[in-house]
Every structure is written in structure tokens, then in C-alpha cells.
Motif scaffolding. Structure first.
Motif, PDB file in Angstrom:
ATOM      1  N   ALA A 308       2.937   6.073   3.441  1.00  0.00           N
ATOM      2  CA  ALA A 308       2.094   4.996   2.925  1.00  0.00           C
ATOM      3  C   ALA A 308       2.049   5.038   1.406  1.00  0.00           C
ATOM      4  O   ALA A 308       2.067   3.993   0.740  1.00  0.00           O
ATOM      5  N   VAL A 309       1.993   6.252   0.833  1.00  0.00           N
ATOM      6  CA  VAL A 309       1.981   6.389  -0.626  1.00  0.00           C
ATOM      7  C   VAL A 309       3.297   5.884  -1.215  1.00  0.00           C
ATOM      8  O   VAL A 309       3.323   5.165  -2.229  1.00  0.00           O
ATOM      9  N   VAL A 310       4.393   6.238  -0.567  1.00  0.00           N
ATOM     10  CA  VAL A 310       5.708   5.802  -1.056  1.00  0.00           C
ATOM     11  C   VAL A 310       5.812   4.279  -1.018  1.00  0.00           C
ATOM     12  O   VAL A 310       6.240   3.638  -1.999  1.00  0.00           O
ATOM     13  N   HIS A 311       5.427   3.683   0.100  1.00  0.00           N
ATOM     14  CA  HIS A 311       5.511   2.233   0.227  1.00  0.00           C
ATOM     15  C   HIS A 311       4.609   1.536  -0.797  1.00  0.00           C
ATOM     16  O   HIS A 311       4.977   0.498  -1.359  1.00  0.00           O
ATOM     17  N   TRP A 312       3.431   2.104  -1.003  1.00  0.00           N
ATOM     18  CA  TRP A 312       2.483   1.549  -1.973  1.00  0.00           C
ATOM     19  C   TRP A 312       3.100   1.569  -3.371  1.00  0.00           C
ATOM     20  O   TRP A 312       3.039   0.568  -4.107  1.00  0.00           O
ATOM     21  N   GLY A 316       4.350  -1.630  -5.703  1.00  0.00           N
ATOM     22  CA  GLY A 316       3.852  -1.832  -7.047  1.00  0.00           C
ATOM     23  C   GLY A 316       4.983  -2.018  -8.052  1.00  0.00           C
ATOM     24  O   GLY A 316       4.937  -2.916  -8.916  1.00  0.00           O
ATOM     25  N   LEU A 317       6.004  -1.207  -7.924  1.00  0.00           N
ATOM     26  CA  LEU A 317       7.150  -1.328  -8.822  1.00  0.00           C
ATOM     27  C   LEU A 317       7.861  -2.667  -8.630  1.00  0.00           C
ATOM     28  O   LEU A 317       8.356  -3.269  -9.590  1.00  0.00           O
ATOM     29  N   GLN A 319       6.646  -5.430  -8.156  1.00  0.00           N
ATOM     30  CA  GLN A 319       5.942  -6.500  -8.869  1.00  0.00           C
ATOM     31  C   GLN A 319       6.468  -6.696 -10.267  1.00  0.00           C
ATOM     32  O   GLN A 319       6.312  -7.758 -10.878  1.00  0.00           O
ATOM     33  N   TYR A 320       7.116  -5.637 -10.808  1.00  0.00           N
ATOM     34  CA  TYR A 320       7.646  -5.722 -12.166  1.00  0.00           C
ATOM     35  C   TYR A 320       9.088  -6.221 -12.185  1.00  0.00           C
ATOM     36  O   TYR A 320       9.689  -6.387 -13.250  1.00  0.00           O
ATOM     37  N   ASP A 321       9.674  -6.401 -10.991  1.00  0.00           N
ATOM     38  CA  ASP A 321      11.040  -6.930 -10.867  1.00  0.00           C
ATOM     39  C   ASP A 321      12.012  -6.128 -11.721  1.00  0.00           C
ATOM     40  O   ASP A 321      12.812  -6.687 -12.491  1.00  0.00           O
ATOM     41  N   LEU A 322      11.969  -4.793 -11.557  1.00  0.00           N
ATOM     42  CA  LEU A 322      12.863  -3.921 -12.332  1.00  0.00           C
ATOM     43  C   LEU A 322      14.253  -3.886 -11.735  1.00  0.00           C
ATOM     44  O   LEU A 322      14.413  -3.961 -10.541  1.00  0.00           O
TER      45      LEU A 322
END
Length: 322
Positions: A308-312, A316-317, A319-322
Motif C-alpha cells: 500500500a505504501v509503494v502504491h501510494w 503521488g509521483l 501526479q508529476y508526470d515524470l
């Protein structure tokens, strides 16, 4: 032969007087016989008590009663001709402290918030108290009073289920889980930190559960009668037999920042690293803890919590479209 009534002791008589004055002020007019029955004394004793009220009141500056308005008084004509008691001078009984605008704002805010709880104001008692408090302030209540939002369909269904003694059915979506239909015997509703929670007996889990109302939808009153509605509800966020054990690691000097999470946890510090085993309702919720102290807290078990931590983090990352 009728047994003689035991003489009333002085402490008992004093207690009666303390109760008698507000009783008479509230009733307005009451017969001697009715008042005697309410207080468990004879009509003769009640008449004597009422007559003695006229020599009681507020002491003057010298410690003695000096003015008529400082003494209780009754309607003597009504007492003598119709055997009815009417208190005509209540001395300081009506001189209740008046609330300041700020005090009134605080009380009214709490009452209006309580009024939003399903079932609390069904008979209008809270609304009547709000109106009474508003009249009793020394100045108009401050504008900081905030009215709570009106009950939504979910809370309305819960309130109706409680009133009718039935279970409530709703769709519930727990964090990171598929939506599931639940049937619950409602026990209590809580409002904590602006969030609503329902505690009740879950027919699916066969145990008491706590549900976040914001995650509930499509609530209706079930045709099933509630059989656990009067059961004792556990502490809102207290430990439960259904809790799981999770393990986290963090720098020992971060312990003060995690005090709320570590209550009741089994922690062991080796060198500069602390390992804590704590019981949580949903280990996957620890992802928020890991995100709050990113890089400083590691969730090591169970696997579901780590995933769950990994998916979270990945979400989040993204969202920055890296």
C-alpha cells in the motif's frame, strides 16, 4: 392504628426548602395538597414550610434581611381562600448570570452542531434551548457562530433506523477495497474532528464495527429488526479484537513525533533505530504515516501494508508526470 410520621430532621428540611423554591417558581400556582404529594409530606407540613419561606431570603450588608424585596413572599389571599400556593417574590432566583456574546457564541455553536446529529433534536428540545440561550445573552451573539451542515441522506437513514429499531443497509467503500453492501444494527453516531462515524453491529462480520459515514452511500432502513442496538459500543478509536499487527522502523529521535501512533505499541530501540509493533484497524492506513515522514519511517510488515505504501508513493509521483 395509624403510625405516627417521624419528625423531619433539620438537614432533610433544608434540602426540601432548597428544592421547594425553584419548584414553586416553575409551577406558578399549585395546590397545597399537590405540592405536599410531590414532596412526600403532609399538607399541614407543606403549609408550614411555605409560610416560613416569607422569613427567608437574601441577607443585607449587615448580615440581616432589611428590605421586603430581599425576602420570599407568597400570595396570602390565594393561600387562605383557595389553598393554592403562589410565590410572588423569588428574590435572586431570577437573577441568572447573563452570558457574554463570546460565551453565547461558544454554547450556540456546540448546540447547533449537536442538533445536526441524527435523532438528537427530533422533539425540538435543542432548538428550544438555542432560542432560550439567545434571549439570555447580554449582547447579540458574535458572528463566529457556525451552523452545522444539514443531515444528509445517509445520516437521515441512520436516524430513522434508530427510531424504528431496525438495521440500516448501505454500500461501504473502505480504503483500498472494493465497495461492499453492509447491514448494521446502529448503536451510536460520533462527530469527531469534523468527521462522522457510525458504530454498530455488522451482520457480515458478526461483530461491532466502526464505519466512516463519508464512505457510506445508498443507505436505506432495512426490514430487519435491530437485535444489537442496545449493545455497548467500544471506544471510537480504541483497540479491537479485529485489529492487525504492523511493524514500522524509524530513527529513535523521531519517537516524540510519533507519540500518537505509538500508544500501546511494543517498541524496541537498538542503537539509533526503533522498531515498533503496533495494532491497527487497517495496516494499509500506515501509508499516510510513511508519506508524512517520507524516508524517515519504513513499514516493514505486513506485506499488504508495504504494498500500500509503494502504491501510494507511485500514485503521488504519477501526479508529476515524470
Amino acid at each position: 392504628m395509624t403510625a405516627r410520621r417521624r419528625s423531619m430532621l433539620a438537614p432533610d428540611r433544608a434540602k426540601l426548602y432548597l428544592t421547594l423554591v425553584p419548584y414553586l417558581a416553575e409551577r406558578g400556582e399549585v395546590t397545597v395538597a399537590e405540592a405536599a404529594a410531590d414532596f412526600g409530606v403532609t399538607p399541614v407540613e407543606m403549609r408550614r414550610m411555605v409560610e416560613k419561606l416569607t422569613v427567608m431570603g437574601l441577607p443585607g450588608e449587615s448580615g440581616f434581611w432589611q428590605l421586603d424585596q430581599d425576602l420570599f413572599d407568597i400570595n396570602w389571599d390565594l393561600l387562605d381562600t383557595e389553598d393554592i400556593i403562589e410565590l410572588t417574590n423569588t428574590v435572586a432566583l431570577r437573577r441568572a448570570p447573563r452570558l457574554t456574546a463570546r460565551e453565547a457564541a461558544a454554547l450556540l455553536s456546540g448546540l447547533r452542531l449537536a442538533r445536526a446529529v441524527p435523532g438528537v433534536d427530533d422533539e425540538g428540545a435543542v432548538s428550544a434551548l438555542i432560542a432560550k440561550l439567545t434571549r439570555g445573552v447580554s449582547a447579540p451573539p458574535a458572528d463566529v457562530v457556525v451552523a452545522a451542515d444539514a443531515p444528509d441522506d445517509v445520516r437521515t437513514a441512520i436516524a430513522q433506523a434508530v427510531r424504528t429499531g431496525h438495521a440500516v443497509e448501505f454500500t461501504y467503500r473502505a480504503p483500498d477495497a472494493d465497495a461492499m453492501r453492509r447491514t448494521v444494527d446502529p448503536v451510536t453516531v460520533h462527530l469527531t474532528s469534523g468527521e462522522w462515524y457510525l458504530q454498530g453491529w455488522c451482520h457480515l462480520r458478526r461483530a461491532m464495527r466502526t464505519f466512516h459515514v463519508a464512505r457510506m452511500s445508498d443507505a436505506v432502513v432495512s426490514g430487519l429488526e435491530s437485535t444489537h442496538g442496545h449493545d455497548a459500543a467500544p471506544d471510537l478509536f480504541g483497540p479491537s479484537s479485529a485489529d492487525a499487527t504492523a511493524t514500522v522502523q524509524f530513527a529513535a529521535d523521531l519517537a516524540p513525533l510519533l507519540r500518537d501512533f505509538l500508544r500501546g505499541a511494543d517498541a524496541d530501540t537498538v542503537g539509533a533505530v526503533t522498531t515498533a509493533h503496533l495494532r491497527v484497524g487497517d495496516p494499509r492506513s500506515l501509508k499516510r504515516l510513511a508519506a508524512r515522514l517520507a524516508g524517515a519511517v519504513e513499514v516493514t510488515a505486513p506485506t499488504a501494508a508495504r504494498d500500500a505504501v509503494v502504491h501510494w508513493a507511485r500514485a503521488g509521483l504519477a501526479q508529476y508526470d515524470l
